[in-house]
Motif scaffolding. Structure first.
Motif, PDB file in Angstrom:
ATOM      1  N   GLY A 117       0.791  -1.227   0.000  1.00  0.00           N
ATOM      2  CA  GLY A 117       0.000   0.000   0.000  1.00  0.00           C
ATOM      3  C   GLY A 117       0.821   1.273   0.000  1.00  0.00           C
ATOM      4  O   GLY A 117       0.279   2.371   0.071  1.00  0.00           O
ATOM      5  N   LYS A 118       2.129   1.161  -0.104  1.00  0.00           N
ATOM      6  CA  LYS A 118       3.006   2.333  -0.123  1.00  0.00           C
ATOM      7  C   LYS A 118       2.622   3.233  -1.300  1.00  0.00           C
ATOM      8  O   LYS A 118       2.335   2.755  -2.396  1.00  0.00           O
ATOM      9  CB  LYS A 118       4.458   1.873  -0.277  1.00  0.00           C
ATOM     10  N   VAL A 119       2.637   4.538  -1.057  1.00  0.00           N
ATOM     11  CA  VAL A 119       2.330   5.520  -2.090  1.00  0.00           C
ATOM     12  C   VAL A 119       3.530   6.448  -2.243  1.00  0.00           C
ATOM     13  O   VAL A 119       4.045   6.969  -1.253  1.00  0.00           O
ATOM     14  CB  VAL A 119       1.086   6.356  -1.718  1.00  0.00           C
ATOM     15  N   VAL A 120       3.983   6.625  -3.470  1.00  0.00           N
ATOM     16  CA  VAL A 120       5.043   7.574  -3.771  1.00  0.00           C
ATOM     17  C   VAL A 120       4.444   8.646  -4.666  1.00  0.00           C
ATOM     18  O   VAL A 120       3.856   8.335  -5.704  1.00  0.00           O
ATOM     19  CB  VAL A 120       6.232   6.890  -4.487  1.00  0.00           C
ATOM     20  N   GLU A 121       4.561   9.893  -4.229  1.00  0.00           N
ATOM     21  CA  GLU A 121       4.095  11.011  -5.042  1.00  0.00           C
ATOM     22  C   GLU A 121       5.254  11.455  -5.925  1.00  0.00           C
ATOM     23  O   GLU A 121       6.401  11.499  -5.471  1.00  0.00           O
ATOM     24  CB  GLU A 121       3.645  12.161  -4.145  1.00  0.00           C
ATOM     25  N   SER A 178       8.350  11.993  -3.325  1.00  0.00           N
ATOM     26  CA  SER A 178       8.314  11.916  -1.872  1.00  0.00           C
ATOM     27  C   SER A 178       7.274  10.885  -1.468  1.00  0.00           C
ATOM     28  O   SER A 178       6.257  10.742  -2.104  1.00  0.00           O
ATOM     29  CB  SER A 178       7.955  13.281  -1.297  1.00  0.00           C
ATOM     30  N   GLU A 179       7.576  10.170  -0.390  1.00  0.00           N
ATOM     31  CA  GLU A 179       6.641   9.159   0.080  1.00  0.00           C
ATOM     32  C   GLU A 179       5.527   9.827   0.846  1.00  0.00           C
ATOM     33  O   GLU A 179       5.727  10.826   1.504  1.00  0.00           O
ATOM     34  CB  GLU A 179       7.351   8.155   0.979  1.00  0.00           C
ATOM     35  N   ALA A 180       4.338   9.238   0.734  1.00  0.00           N
ATOM     36  CA  ALA A 180       3.199   9.741   1.497  1.00  0.00           C
ATOM     37  C   ALA A 180       2.507   8.565   2.127  1.00  0.00           C
ATOM     38  O   ALA A 180       2.416   7.505   1.531  1.00  0.00           O
ATOM     39  CB  ALA A 180       2.236  10.496   0.588  1.00  0.00           C
ATOM     40  N   ALA A 181       2.026   8.759   3.329  1.00  0.00           N
ATOM     41  CA  ALA A 181       1.325   7.669   4.012  1.00  0.00           C
ATOM     42  C   ALA A 181      -0.107   7.614   3.603  1.00  0.00           C
ATOM     43  O   ALA A 181      -0.712   8.509   3.171  1.00  0.00           O
ATOM     44  CB  ALA A 181       1.430   7.853   5.510  1.00  0.00           C
TER      45      ALA A 181
END
Length: 181
Positions: A117-121, A178-181
């Motif tokens: 479920g990791k999200v990278v913007e 950048s990573e976002a939770a």
């Protein structure tokens, strides 16, 4: 701007919130709707959120602020907020859907790992140029868009490789978002 309050104790609002409420009120007026206290509270709660959030978290924020309103009101208001350009569906693939507040923020796209479920913007100018070219080719005028690239992150690829006894495939390139939770 009227927010449906009957007293003079309107809370202080920052400039971004004030501008978003004005935009939403103008948008609603065009649709012959009004900015109710519940809708204003939803805007304020959405603007206070950071990153990506499920609808349930927004509803919990409203309850925590002492705003009494139905889930149905929130679910009916979210598409209006998206159409007004205040928020957008952030993650549409996978099991849980989420939103993010976009008003006053830089546009970006997403990489989503289906494993964890990791999200990278990320921002990638070539996408922006290509989408305009495609729209022009087909005679479209773009209003908005949503890019979501779905796959497996390096950590999940490594876990897959370890569980199968093989080496993890090369990821090709490093993330510069950048990573976002």
């Amino acid at each position: 701007m009227r927010t449906g309050r009957t007293d003079d104790r309107a809370p202080e609002r920052d400039e971004r919130t004030h501008q978003a409420l004005e935009r939403f009120e103008r948008f609603l007026h065009q649709k012959e709707l009004r900015l109710t206290e519940a809708r204003a509270a939803i805007v304020e709660a959405a603007l206070a959120r950071q990153g990506h959030y499920p609808i349930e978290e927004l509803i919990a924020d409203l309850k925590q602020r002492g705003i009494r309103g139905s889930k149905a009101t929130v679910y009916r208001t979210l598409p209006l907020l998206a159409e007004a350009g205040i928020l957008q569906p952030a993650i549409v693939a996978g099991e849980s859907k989420s939103y993010e507040t976009t008003f006053g923020k830089q546009h970006h796209d997403h990489l989503l790992c289906l494993g964890c479920g990791k999200v990278v913007e990320f921002e990638f100018e070539a996408f922006e140029i290509l989408e305009k070219e495609v729209a022009t080719r087909y005679g479209f005028r773009l209003r908005t868009h949503h890019h979501e690239l779905v796959g497996s992150c390096p950590d999940c690829l490594a876990k897959e490789a370890a569980s199968s006894g093989g080496a993890a495939p090369a990821s090709g390139s490093k993330s510069n978002g950048s990573e976002a939770a």
